[in-house]
Motif scaffolding. Structure first.
Motif, mmCIF file in Angstrom:
data_model
loop_
_atom_site.group_PDB
_atom_site.id
_atom_site.type_symbol
_atom_site.label_atom_id
_atom_site.label_comp_id
_atom_site.label_asym_id
_atom_site.label_seq_id
_atom_site.Cartn_x
_atom_site.Cartn_y
_atom_site.Cartn_z
ATOM 1 N N VAL A 1 47.781 44.660 48.196
ATOM 2 C CA VAL A 1 46.538 44.151 47.622
ATOM 3 C C VAL A 1 46.909 43.452 46.331
ATOM 4 C CG1 VAL A 1 44.397 44.889 46.536
ATOM 5 C CG2 VAL A 1 45.242 46.125 48.514
ATOM 6 N N ASN A 2 46.297 42.321 46.056
ATOM 7 C CA ASN A 2 46.548 41.670 44.767
ATOM 8 C C ASN A 2 45.242 41.500 44.010
ATOM 9 O OD1 ASN A 2 49.265 39.774 46.087
ATOM 10 N ND2 ASN A 2 49.337 41.533 44.748
ATOM 11 N N THR A 3 45.385 41.367 42.688
ATOM 12 C CA THR A 3 44.205 41.343 41.833
ATOM 13 C C THR A 3 44.200 40.118 40.939
ATOM 14 O OG1 THR A 3 44.325 43.753 41.768
ATOM 15 C CG2 THR A 3 42.908 42.696 40.149
ATOM 16 N N PHE B 1 42.787 39.475 37.460
ATOM 17 C CA PHE B 1 42.217 40.287 36.395
ATOM 18 C C PHE B 1 41.189 39.501 35.599
ATOM 19 C CE2 PHE B 1 46.093 42.320 37.527
ATOM 20 C CZ PHE B 1 45.870 43.667 37.325
ATOM 21 N N ARG C 1 48.807 32.948 41.417
ATOM 22 C CA ARG C 1 49.780 34.025 41.296
ATOM 23 C C ARG C 1 49.436 35.189 42.218
ATOM 24 N NH1 ARG C 1 50.423 37.253 35.690
ATOM 25 N NH2 ARG C 1 48.394 37.999 36.357
ATOM 26 N N ALA C 2 48.137 35.467 42.332
ATOM 27 C CA ALA C 2 47.727 36.591 43.162
ATOM 28 C C ALA C 2 47.797 36.248 44.648
ATOM 29 C CB ALA C 2 46.313 37.023 42.793
ATOM 30 N N ASP D 1 50.825 45.110 40.070
ATOM 31 C CA ASP D 1 49.973 44.599 41.129
ATOM 32 C C ASP D 1 50.720 43.586 41.991
ATOM 33 O OD1 ASP D 1 47.027 44.483 42.000
ATOM 34 O OD2 ASP D 1 47.564 42.367 41.805
ATOM 35 N N LEU D 2 51.627 42.835 41.372
ATOM 36 C CA LEU D 2 52.373 41.808 42.089
ATOM 37 C C LEU D 2 53.637 42.373 42.723
ATOM 38 C CD1 LEU D 2 51.842 39.028 39.447
ATOM 39 C CD2 LEU D 2 50.932 39.029 41.765
ATOM 40 N N ALA E 1 47.021 45.212 30.503
ATOM 41 C CA ALA E 1 46.758 44.551 31.778
ATOM 42 C C ALA E 1 47.974 43.747 32.246
ATOM 43 C CB ALA E 1 45.542 43.641 31.671
#
Ligand SMILES: Nc1ncnc2c1ncn2[C@@H]1O[C@H](COP(=O)(O)OP(=O)(O)OP(=O)(O)O)[C@@H](O)[C@H]1O
Ligand SMILES: [Mg+2]
Lengths: 279, 374
Positions: free
Chosen positions: B98-100, B102, B167-168, A185-186, A178
C-alpha cells in the motif's frame, strides 16, 4: 531607519561590542610580530622570529644552550599539538556517533524513564569542569589506569557526547516524522530509512555537533589538566605551563596560529551551512 | 447497523472478494489529560479493486487514524484489516503493498525530484537504467516531465503534490491512500487536480482511499463515499445515494446544503405521503411505508424548490439573494413562520429581489424522508 539618532546609537553600540570581543585577539596578533623580546608592550619593529622559533627555524647564532632550549621547546610544542589533534579526532568520532545515536533514539522511540535518560545525557555539560576533572582523575586512579592519551580521550568523551547530543537533538526536532513514515511507506526498512533519509536530513546538525566537539576538545584545559599524564601533554596544557614560566613572545605566535585555525574551521562550518540552505 | 451492512458492496456472492476488507476496527488513544479518546469505534469498510472510495467526515472523526491503520503506522486495539484476503496485522509498514500520499507531501528535501519519485524502486534495488526510465515515465504522467533535477523546495504546492503522487504510484500499489492531498491547493488547481486524480485512478486500475472533509470534492470524485462521525461509519453509498438519500440528519447536513423539516404524516395517497410541519407548511414526499400520524424528518435540497405562481405552494418573503453565476441562492422566510428555507434557482429575467414575495413549490419525487427516528 526613521530615527537617525537611534540608528547612530545602534551602530556605535555594535561597533563597541565587536571591538570589545575582538580587541584582545587583535592585540595578540599584533604582538606576535613585535621584535622586542623582553617587553612585548613596547613596539620594537616587525619580525617573524617567534614564528620561526616555533618551528625550530630561528637562526642558530645564539649560544648552544639557548639553541638547545629552543629546539627542545619546539619539539614539545609540536608533540603537544600532535597529542591535541589525536585526542580531538578520536573524541570527535566517538562522541559524534554516541551523541547522534542517543539523540535519534530519544526522539524517535518512547520508553520508560525517557526524561531521566535525557537529563542524564545533559548533566555532564552542566557540571563544572573542575568537578569533572577531579572526578575523572580519582576514577582513573582507583581503576589503576595510567594517565595517557587514552584517559584524556575517555574524559573528553564524557562531556562532549552531551554537546553533540544537544545539537543533533535540536536538529531532529525540526524534522517532520512524516518523512520517515514516507520512506517506510515506500518500502524502506528502518535501516535503509536511517541511512537514506534520516541521516542526510540530520547531516548539518551532526556536522555542527562534530565541529563543536572538535573545537572544545582542542581547547579544553581544566579537565585535561587533571587527567593528562607527563607524556600526554596537550596544546592548552603546554601553553598554560609555558605561561607559568613567564610570558614568552612565542606564545603570541602560537595564539595567532590557533586563531587562524579557528577562523578557518568557523568559515568551513558557515560555508557548509549556507550550502545546505541554498539548495 | 443494518444500514451500514446494506451500504457495503455485496459482491462476496459473485465470488470477487474485496481488495481491502476492514472489520470492527477499534483504536483509542490515551490523552495527556489522563482520559482516552476513541478515534475508531468499530469501523467496517470494504474497498473493491479499482474503486475510488472517499472517507468524508468532520475534523477528528478518525479518518487519518483509519488510513494509518491501513498503512501500518497505527496498530488496532481490535478488529482486522485484510488486503487481498490476507490479514496485514503482522506486516510492518514497509512490507505492506500500500502506498500513501501524505497530507504534508513528506517529500525528501535533500533529494532531487527524480530521486524522490524513484525512491521506492531504489529501495528495492531496481537497476539504475530501469529506474530512470520508470521515473521519467511517472513524471510525464503527472505532467512534470523535465522537473527531475529540481529540489522539492523549488516547486510550487501543486507540483509538489504531483511529485508525491508520482512517488507513491511508481511502485504500482494495488491500493493508494490519500490523506487530504488537495487541501493545500487553491480552488482552481484543486479542481484541476481532482479531475487528473480521477483520470489517473481510472486509467491505472488502482483502488484509491481518499480522505477529505470537503463534501464537494467527495461528491465529484468518488465511486463510493463513506461518511464518518466520531469514529463510526455513519453511512456508505454512492455520491448520489449519500446526497439524495441520506440516512441520518448528520449526513444530510454534512453533505451539501440542505433544508430539514420536522413533519407529521397527515395522510397517504398511493405512494405519496402528505406531510405537515407544526407551522402548517404542507409537503409531499414518497411514502416509504409510513402510516398517518407518524413523525418524519423531511430533506429537501435547495434545488428541489422552484418559484411557483402566486398562491401555489409555500408563501414567503425573500430575506437574502446571493447571485452566484448562473444560480441565484435565496433565503426565503415562510409567512407561516418557521426557519428560513434555502432555495437555488436559475438566474433569469424574473430574479426576485430581497423583500419580494414569492411562492415555493417543491419536487415531490426529490423529497426524502430520513430513516432515523428523531
Ligand atoms: N497519537 C494520538 N494521540 C492521541 N490522540 C490522537 C492521536 N491521533 C489521533 N488522536 C485523536 O483521535 C481522533 C481522530 O483523529 P484523526 O487524526 O484520525 O482525525 P481526522 O478525521 O483525520 O481529522 P482531520 O480531518 O482534522 O484530519 C481525534 O480526536 C484525535 O485527537
Ligand atoms: Mg486527518
Amino acid at each position: 531607519m526613521r530615527n537617525p539618532a537611534g540608528w547612530l546609537l545602534l551602530t556605535a553600540l555594535s561597533l563597541l561590542f565587536f571591538a570589545f570581543i575582538y580587541a584582545p585577539l587583535l592585540v595578540i596578533v599584533g604582538y606576535s610580530f613585535n621584535a622586542n623580546p623582553v617587553n612585548m608592550m613596547v613596539w620594537d619593529g616587525f619580525t617573524l622570529d617567534w614564528y620561526r622559533g616555533l618551528f625550530g627555524l630561528r637562526d642558530r647564532t645564539g649560544d648552544a644552550l639557548s639553541r638547545a632550549a629552543y629546539v627542545e621547546s619546539t619539539d614539545q610544542l609540536l608533540a603537544a599539538l600532535r597529542n591535541s589533534l589525536i585526542v580531538a579526532a578520536c573524541t570527535t568520532a566517538i562522541s559524534t556517533v554516541i551523541g547522534t545515536a542517543t539523540a535519534i533514539a530519544l526522539a524517535r522511540h518512547r520508553f520508560r524513564l525517557r526524561r531521566l535518560y535525557e537529563g542524564l545525557m545533559l548533566m555532564p555539560m552542566m557540571m563544572p569542569d573542575i568537578v569533572l576533572g577531579i572526578g575523572l582523575l580519582i576514577f582513573f586512579v582507583s581503576l589503576g589506569m595510567q594517565l595517557s592519551l587514552l584517559t584524556i580521550i575517555i574524559g573528553h568523551c564524557t562531556f562532549l557526547t552531551s554537546y553533540v547530543f544537544i545539537v543533533v537533538q535540536a536538529r531532529i526536532a525540526g524534522i517532520d516524522p512524516a518523512l520517515e513514515e514516507a520512506a517506510a511507506d515506500l518500502g524502506a526498512s528502518e535501516w535503509v530509512t536511517l541511512r537514506k533519509v534520516l541521516l542526510p536530513q540530520l547531516a548539518p546538525g551532526i556536522l555542527g555537533g562534530a565541529l563543536l566537539a572538535f573545537v572544545i576538545s582542542m581547547d579544553d584545559l581544566v579537565i585535561t589538566y587533571f587527567i593528562a599524564g607527563t607524556g600526554s601533554t596537550t596544546l592548552p596544557v603546554f601553553i598554560f605551563g609555558m605561561i607559568r614560566r613567564g610570558v614568552k613572545p612565542e606564545i603570541n605566535a602560537i595564539a595567532t596560529l590557533i586563531i587562524l585555525a579557528s577562523v578557518l574551521i568557523a568559515a568551513l562550518g558557515l560555508w557548509l551551512r549556507s550550502r545546505r540552505i541554498d539548495r | 447497523m443494518t444500514a451500514q451492512v446494506r451500504g457495503l458492496r455485496q459482491d462476496g456472492a459473485a465470488g470477487m472478494a474485496a481488495l481491502l476488507e476492514i472489520r470492527g476496527a477499534r483504536r483509542s488513544f490515551a490523552t495527556p489529560e489522563g482520559g482516552r479518546v476513541t478515534a475508531l469505534d468499530g469501523v467496517d469498510l470494504d474497498v473493491g479493486a479499482n474503486e475510488f472510495v472517499t472517507l468524508l467526515g468532520p475534523s477528528g472523526c478518525g479518518k487519518t487514524t483509519l488510513l494509518r491503520a491501513i498503512s501500518g503506522f497505527e496498530a488496532l486495539d481490535a478488529g482486522t484489516i485484510r488486503l487481498d484476503g490476507q490479514d496485514v496485522a503482522p506486516l510492518p509498514p514497509f512490507r505492506r503493498p500500500v502506498n500513501t500520499v501524505f497530507q504534508s507531501y513528506a517529500l525528501f528535501g535533500h533529494m532531487s525530484v527524480a530521486r524522490n519519485v524513484g525512491f521506492a524502486l531504489e529501495v528495492r534495488g531496481v537497476p539504475r537504467a530501469e529506474r530512470d526510465r520508470a521515473v521519467a515515465e511517472a513524471l510525464e504522467k503527472v505532467g512534470l516531465a523535465g522537473f527531475g533535477a529540481r529540489r522539492p523546495a523549488q516547486l510550487s504546492g501543486g507540483q509538489r503534490q504531483r511529485v508525491a503522487l508520482a512517488r507513491a504510484l511508481i511502485a504500482r500499489p494495488r491500493l493508494l491512500l490519500l490523506d487530504e492531498p488537495l487541501s493545500a491547493l487553491d480552488r482552481g488547481l484543486r479542481q484541476q487536480m481532482q479531475i487528473e486524480l480521477k483520470t489517473l485512478q481510472h486509467g491505472l486500475g488502482i483502488a484509491f482511499v481518499f480522505v477529505t472533509h470537503d463534501q464537494e470534492e467527495a461528491l465529484t470524485m468518488s465511486d463510493r463515499i463513506v461518511v464518518m462521525r466520531a469514529g463510526r461509519v455513519e453511512q456508505t453509498g454512492t455520491p448520489r445515494e449519500i446526497y439524495r438519500r441520506p440516512r441520518t440528519r448528520f449526513v444530510a447536513e454534512f453533505v451539501g446544503e440542505t433544508n430539514l423539516f420536522e413533519t407529521v404524516v397527515e395522510r397517504i395517497e398511493g405512494s405519496q405521503a402528505r406531510l405537515r410541519t407544526p407551522e402548517g407548511l404542507a409537503f409531499t414526499a414518497p411514502a416509504r411505508g409510513l402510516a398517518p400520524g407518524a413523525r418524519a424528518t423531511l430533506v429537501l435540497r435547495p434545488a428541489d424548490f422552484s418559484l411557483g405562481a402566486a398562491g401555489a405552494g409555500i408563501a414567503g418573503r425573500v430575506e437574502r439573494a446571493v447571485y452566484l453565476g448562473q444560480d441565484l441562492h435565496l433565503l426565503v422566510r415562510p409567512e407561516a413562520g418557521g426557519p428560513a428555507i434555502r432555495v437555488t434557482v436559475r438566474d433569469g429575467a424574473a430574479a426576485p429581489e430581497p423583500g419580494a414575495k414569492v411562492s415555493l413549490v417543491h419536487d415531490a419525487d426529490a423529497a426524502h424522508l430520513l430513516e432515523e427516528a428523531e
